[in-house]
Motif scaffolding. Structure first.
Motif, mmCIF file in Angstrom:
data_model
loop_
_atom_site.group_PDB
_atom_site.id
_atom_site.type_symbol
_atom_site.label_atom_id
_atom_site.label_comp_id
_atom_site.label_asym_id
_atom_site.label_seq_id
_atom_site.Cartn_x
_atom_site.Cartn_y
_atom_site.Cartn_z
ATOM 1 N N ILE A 1 -29.558 -6.446 -15.252
ATOM 2 C CA ILE A 1 -30.889 -6.982 -15.552
ATOM 3 C C ILE A 1 -30.914 -8.476 -15.265
ATOM 4 O O ILE A 1 -31.872 -9.005 -14.673
ATOM 5 N N GLU A 2 -29.878 -9.173 -15.680
ATOM 6 C CA GLU A 2 -29.814 -10.610 -15.429
ATOM 7 C C GLU A 2 -29.776 -10.902 -13.936
ATOM 8 O O GLU A 2 -30.414 -11.850 -13.454
ATOM 9 N N THR B 1 -36.774 -6.808 -20.933
ATOM 10 C CA THR B 1 -35.889 -5.748 -20.449
ATOM 11 C C THR B 1 -34.490 -5.847 -21.048
ATOM 12 O O THR B 1 -33.679 -4.946 -20.858
ATOM 13 N N THR B 2 -34.205 -6.915 -21.774
ATOM 14 C CA THR B 2 -32.849 -7.128 -22.277
ATOM 15 C C THR B 2 -32.586 -6.584 -23.685
ATOM 16 O O THR B 2 -31.566 -5.945 -23.909
ATOM 17 N N PRO C 1 -22.864 -2.768 -21.672
ATOM 18 C CA PRO C 1 -22.173 -3.633 -20.705
ATOM 19 C C PRO C 1 -22.539 -3.350 -19.258
ATOM 20 O O PRO C 1 -22.260 -4.175 -18.382
ATOM 21 N N VAL C 2 -23.156 -2.214 -18.999
ATOM 22 C CA VAL C 2 -23.602 -1.892 -17.639
ATOM 23 C C VAL C 2 -24.975 -2.493 -17.370
ATOM 24 O O VAL C 2 -25.219 -3.097 -16.320
ATOM 25 N N VAL C 3 -25.865 -2.384 -18.334
ATOM 26 C CA VAL C 3 -27.256 -2.766 -18.122
ATOM 27 C C VAL C 3 -27.462 -4.277 -18.128
ATOM 28 O O VAL C 3 -28.133 -4.829 -17.245
ATOM 29 N N MET D 1 -36.272 0.399 -10.373
ATOM 30 C CA MET D 1 -36.803 -0.803 -11.011
ATOM 31 C C MET D 1 -36.832 -1.961 -10.015
ATOM 32 O O MET D 1 -37.814 -2.701 -9.923
ATOM 33 N N ALA D 2 -35.755 -2.102 -9.243
ATOM 34 C CA ALA D 2 -35.675 -3.188 -8.268
ATOM 35 C C ALA D 2 -36.728 -3.025 -7.168
ATOM 36 O O ALA D 2 -37.337 -4.003 -6.727
ATOM 37 N N ARG D 3 -36.954 -1.791 -6.732
ATOM 38 C CA ARG D 3 -37.963 -1.554 -5.684
ATOM 39 C C ARG D 3 -39.363 -1.895 -6.180
ATOM 40 O O ARG D 3 -40.162 -2.504 -5.455
ATOM 41 N N GLN D 4 -39.676 -1.515 -7.415
ATOM 42 C CA GLN D 4 -40.971 -1.855 -8.004
ATOM 43 C C GLN D 4 -41.167 -3.368 -8.018
ATOM 44 O O GLN D 4 -42.234 -3.885 -7.678
#
Length: 350
Positions: free
Chosen positions: A86-87, A72-73, A80-82, A127-130
């Motif tokens: 993700i981390e 995902t990285t 700078p937002v993503v 993404m977090a809910r999945q």
């Protein structure tokens, strides 16, 4: 990019070909993980692999990102937002993320939403809910207790976890049997996560999680099993996962998994007739009724078609309206269209 063949992609995976980095990802059904093709981890067996073009497709198919190659990285590492989000998600996959968390980290929620949609085709909260649901279901399927799965999935209260779980399967996790006759487990597909219910010899149900009729179908099967559906995976589950992987990878349009057909005698006759339709061919409801020797039963055929509980394998997607329109499909017309496109590829190959 013209999509390469499955064999080409698998060879690229073995060679760790960097030219595909960020353009293709491999999903491994035996581990539930997806990786970059350059991942240094031990290479999976070919029958356990499927390939997708975006991170969103992998996540929506029910796979978790690899912690070694961090798929995902790369494509968003310069954003700078993503990158920091993700981390943060990788460190806390079971945490219940919300917009207040984004604000506390110094991000504007609308900016985050646009950035993740641009890079991944889904928002950060989606993404977090999945991830949370995958973590919880994996804990249950692995033999964990409900409270352990609740904590793993990041739910603060048992009631919230039961409510979220019941929304998916139609019953809370505590209602599942500890001495099951049938076993439910997560099955990944490029068209979204599915649930398979099997015993040691047959597949009883295979359905997309977001189908509206799924909870009702599950309850009927629970009645059939006298309440003895539990979590777990059988050899039949592994078999149907491998066959689905081959199907979506363009390697085979037939399924050998033994099926348990639950329905009236007429309904079962309709499903058997559907199984006779070759991949790449299309029939109308009238065609199916005539093939059964019941030309007047077009509406009954349509009802039986809609009652199919074994998606993809029993190919109700191969039946259209008399005018050639897609008509209804419980899994969504976009899935029906995609399945037809996949099977047209089989037909063109002969």
């Amino acid at each position: 990019m013209t999509r390469p063949s499955f064999d080409t992609l698998y060879q690229a995976l073995l060679a760790r070909d960097a030219s595909y980095d960020g353009r293709m990802f491999v999903c491994v059904s035996s581990t539930g993980i997806f990786c970059r093709l350059t991942c240094p981890a031990r290479k999976p067996r070919v029958e356990n692999c499927s390939f997708h073009e975006t991170v969103a497709e992998c996540i929506e198919a029910g796979f978790r990102p690899c912690k070694r190659c961090r798929p995902t990285t790369p494509e968003a590492s310069a954003d700078p937002v993503v990158k920091p989000l993700i981390e943060a998600l990788e460190k806390r996959p079971g945490y219940r993320w919300g917009e207040p968390d984004l604000v506390r980290m110094g991000f504007e929620p609308s900016t985050v939403r646009r950035a993740f949609k641009r890079h991944f085709g889904m928002t950060f909260l989606e993404m977090a809910r999945q991830r949370r649901l995958q973590e919880g279901f994996s804990a249950l399927a692995g033999g964990g207790k409900v409270i352990e799965a609740q904590i793993t999935a990041g739910f603060e209260s048992p009631s919230a976890f039961r409510e979220a779980f019941a929304k998916i399967l139609g019953q809370p996790p505590g209602a599942f049997s500890t001495q099951p006759l049938l076993f439910a487990d997560w099955v990944a597909s490029p068209l979204g996560p599915m649930i398979a219910v099997t015993d040691n010899t047959q597949l009883h149900l295979l359905e997309f999680l977001d189908r509206k009729a799924f909870p009702a179908e599950f309850r009927k099967l629970q009645t059939f099993a006298k309440g003895r559906i539990g979590f777990g995976r059988t050899e039949v589950t592994d078999q149907i996962q491998a066959e689905l992987d081959r199907f979506f990878a363009g390697q085979g349009g037939t399924f050998e998994t033994k099926l348990a057909l639950h329905g009236t005698a007429f309904t079962r006759d309709v499903w058997r007739e559907l199984l006779r339709i070759p991949a790449g061919d299309i029939r109308s409801y009238t065609d199916v009724a005539k093939a059964l020797g019941r030309p007047e039963a077009v509406r009954a055929v349509a009802r039986a078609n809609g009652a199919n509980q074994i998606a993809v394998v029993i190919p109700c997607h191969r039946v259209m309206g008399a005018d050639g329109s897609l008509t209804g499909y419980g899994g969504g017309l976009w899935r029906k269209q995609r399945l037809i496109e996949i099977e047209q590829g089989y037909r063109s190959k002969g």
